[in-house]
Design a protein around this motif. Structure first.
Motif, PDB file in Angstrom:
ATOM      1  N   PRO A 197      -7.750  -8.171  -5.940  1.00 51.48           N
ATOM      2  CA  PRO A 197      -6.566  -7.972  -6.784  1.00 51.48           C
ATOM      3  C   PRO A 197      -6.532  -6.548  -7.346  1.00 51.48           C
ATOM      4  CG  PRO A 197      -7.752  -9.972  -7.426  1.00 51.48           C
ATOM      5  CD  PRO A 197      -8.615  -9.232  -6.445  1.00 51.48           C
ATOM      6  N   SER A 198      -5.404  -5.902  -7.241  1.00 54.59           N
ATOM      7  CA  SER A 198      -5.302  -4.503  -7.673  1.00 54.59           C
ATOM      8  C   SER A 198      -5.532  -4.335  -9.171  1.00 54.59           C
ATOM      9  CB  SER A 198      -3.948  -3.919  -7.279  1.00 54.59           C
ATOM     10  OG  SER A 198      -2.914  -4.626  -7.930  1.00 54.59           O
ATOM     11  N   ALA A 199      -5.280  -5.371  -9.951  1.00 50.24           N
ATOM     12  CA  ALA A 199      -5.476  -5.283 -11.398  1.00 50.24           C
ATOM     13  C   ALA A 199      -6.948  -5.125 -11.768  1.00 50.24           C
ATOM     14  CB  ALA A 199      -4.900  -6.518 -12.076  1.00 50.24           C
ATOM     15  N   LEU A 200      -7.854  -5.514 -10.875  1.00 48.40           N
ATOM     16  CA  LEU A 200      -9.286  -5.431 -11.163  1.00 48.40           C
ATOM     17  C   LEU A 200      -9.890  -4.084 -10.803  1.00 48.40           C
ATOM     18  CD1 LEU A 200     -10.515  -8.893  -9.820  1.00 48.40           C
ATOM     19  CD2 LEU A 200      -9.866  -8.284 -12.153  1.00 48.40           C
ATOM     20  N   VAL A 201      -9.203  -3.312  -9.952  1.00 48.32           N
ATOM     21  CA  VAL A 201      -9.771  -2.084  -9.396  1.00 48.32           C
ATOM     22  C   VAL A 201      -9.313  -0.867 -10.184  1.00 48.32           C
ATOM     23  CG1 VAL A 201      -9.921  -0.667  -7.325  1.00 48.32           C
ATOM     24  CG2 VAL A 201      -9.852  -3.135  -7.115  1.00 48.32           C
ATOM     25  N   LYS A 202     -10.287   0.041 -10.464  1.00 50.98           N
ATOM     26  CA  LYS A 202      -9.916   1.280 -11.164  1.00 50.98           C
ATOM     27  C   LYS A 202     -10.015   2.514 -10.278  1.00 50.98           C
ATOM     28  CE  LYS A 202     -14.297   2.594 -13.227  1.00 50.98           C
ATOM     29  NZ  LYS A 202     -14.986   2.984 -14.444  1.00 50.98           N
ATOM     30  N   SER A 203     -10.870   2.464  -9.221  1.00 56.48           N
ATOM     31  CA  SER A 203     -11.002   3.626  -8.354  1.00 56.48           C
ATOM     32  C   SER A 203     -11.589   3.218  -7.004  1.00 56.48           C
ATOM     33  CB  SER A 203     -11.886   4.695  -9.004  1.00 56.48           C
ATOM     34  OG  SER A 203     -13.202   4.207  -9.145  1.00 56.48           O
ATOM     35  N   LEU A 206      -5.247  -3.991   6.418  1.00 55.53           N
ATOM     36  CA  LEU A 206      -3.941  -3.618   5.863  1.00 55.53           C
ATOM     37  C   LEU A 206      -3.907  -3.816   4.348  1.00 55.53           C
ATOM     38  CD1 LEU A 206      -1.555  -5.072   8.591  1.00 55.53           C
ATOM     39  CD2 LEU A 206      -2.159  -2.687   8.191  1.00 55.53           C
ATOM     40  N   ALA A 207      -4.559  -4.868   3.856  1.00 53.32           N
ATOM     41  CA  ALA A 207      -4.603  -5.115   2.412  1.00 53.32           C
ATOM     42  C   ALA A 207      -5.347  -3.985   1.697  1.00 53.32           C
ATOM     43  CB  ALA A 207      -5.269  -6.461   2.128  1.00 53.32           C
ATOM     44  N   VAL A 208      -6.399  -3.469   2.308  1.00 50.91           N
ATOM     45  CA  VAL A 208      -7.173  -2.366   1.729  1.00 50.91           C
ATOM     46  C   VAL A 208      -6.316  -1.104   1.690  1.00 50.91           C
ATOM     47  CG1 VAL A 208      -9.133  -0.828   2.141  1.00 50.91           C
ATOM     48  CG2 VAL A 208      -9.429  -3.297   2.313  1.00 50.91           C
ATOM     49  N   GLN A 209      -5.605  -0.821   2.754  1.00 53.12           N
ATOM     50  CA  GLN A 209      -4.741   0.357   2.791  1.00 53.12           C
ATOM     51  C   GLN A 209      -3.638   0.264   1.735  1.00 53.12           C
ATOM     52  OE1 GLN A 209      -3.478   0.844   6.860  1.00 53.12           O
ATOM     53  NE2 GLN A 209      -5.578   0.982   7.589  1.00 53.12           N
ATOM     54  N   LYS A 210      -3.108  -0.939   1.537  1.00 48.10           N
ATOM     55  CA  LYS A 210      -2.073  -1.149   0.521  1.00 48.10           C
ATOM     56  C   LYS A 210      -2.656  -0.926  -0.878  1.00 48.10           C
ATOM     57  CE  LYS A 210       1.289  -4.558  -1.004  1.00 48.10           C
ATOM     58  NZ  LYS A 210       1.801  -5.923  -0.824  1.00 48.10           N
ATOM     59  N   LEU A 211      -3.875  -1.410  -1.108  1.00 50.93           N
ATOM     60  CA  LEU A 211      -4.535  -1.229  -2.400  1.00 50.93           C
ATOM     61  C   LEU A 211      -4.807   0.256  -2.676  1.00 50.93           C
ATOM     62  CD1 LEU A 211      -5.816  -2.359  -4.954  1.00 50.93           C
ATOM     63  CD2 LEU A 211      -7.841  -2.932  -3.620  1.00 50.93           C
ATOM     64  N   ILE A 212      -5.210   0.987  -1.661  1.00 45.97           N
ATOM     65  CA  ILE A 212      -5.450   2.436  -1.808  1.00 45.97           C
ATOM     66  C   ILE A 212      -4.151   3.141  -2.196  1.00 45.97           C
ATOM     67  CG2 ILE A 212      -5.983   4.550  -0.536  1.00 45.97           C
ATOM     68  CD1 ILE A 212      -8.054   2.877   1.028  1.00 45.97           C
TER      69      ILE A 212
END
Length: 111
Positions: free
Chosen positions: A41-47, A79-85
């Protein structure tokens, strides 16, 4: 005579023991050995950072850092990783604006 030969050998041995070995680095000891296939989830990631041979790691991967300082290794091709980046890069370009004026706490107080 023996001291002339022994002293340089002792100095060389001491230097080899004290100098760090080439290629040994803290970054390399922090390499991902495998990647997770779970969606993050993108809300959990800071960098994030990219690891690979250029950073001393064998596996090429994306290393996400969560807000709780946990590291999650992911595949570059997902693809999910690329979207998160892209989402993280967009947040860096346009950081959320902080509300201006009085806080809710100050608004509730009567003077």
């Amino acid at each position: 005579m023996a001291l002339r030969i022994l002293l340089p050998l002792l100095l060389l041995a001491a230097a080899l023991l004290l100098l760090p070995a080439e290629g040994v680095d803290n970054v390399a000891s922090d390499c991902c050995l495998k990647t997770s296939k779970k969606t993050i989830p993108s809300a959990l990631v800071k960098s994030y950072r990219i690891q690979g041979p250029e950073t001393g790691c064998q596996l090429r991967a994306i290393v996400f850092t969560t807000k709780k300082e946990k590291k999650i290794c992911s595949s570059l091709t997902s693809l999910a990783v690329q979207k998160l980046i892209r989402s993280l890069e967009e947040k860096q370009k346009n950081p959320p604006k902080k509300p201006q004026g009085r806080s809710r706490r100050q608004n509730g107080k009567r003077v």
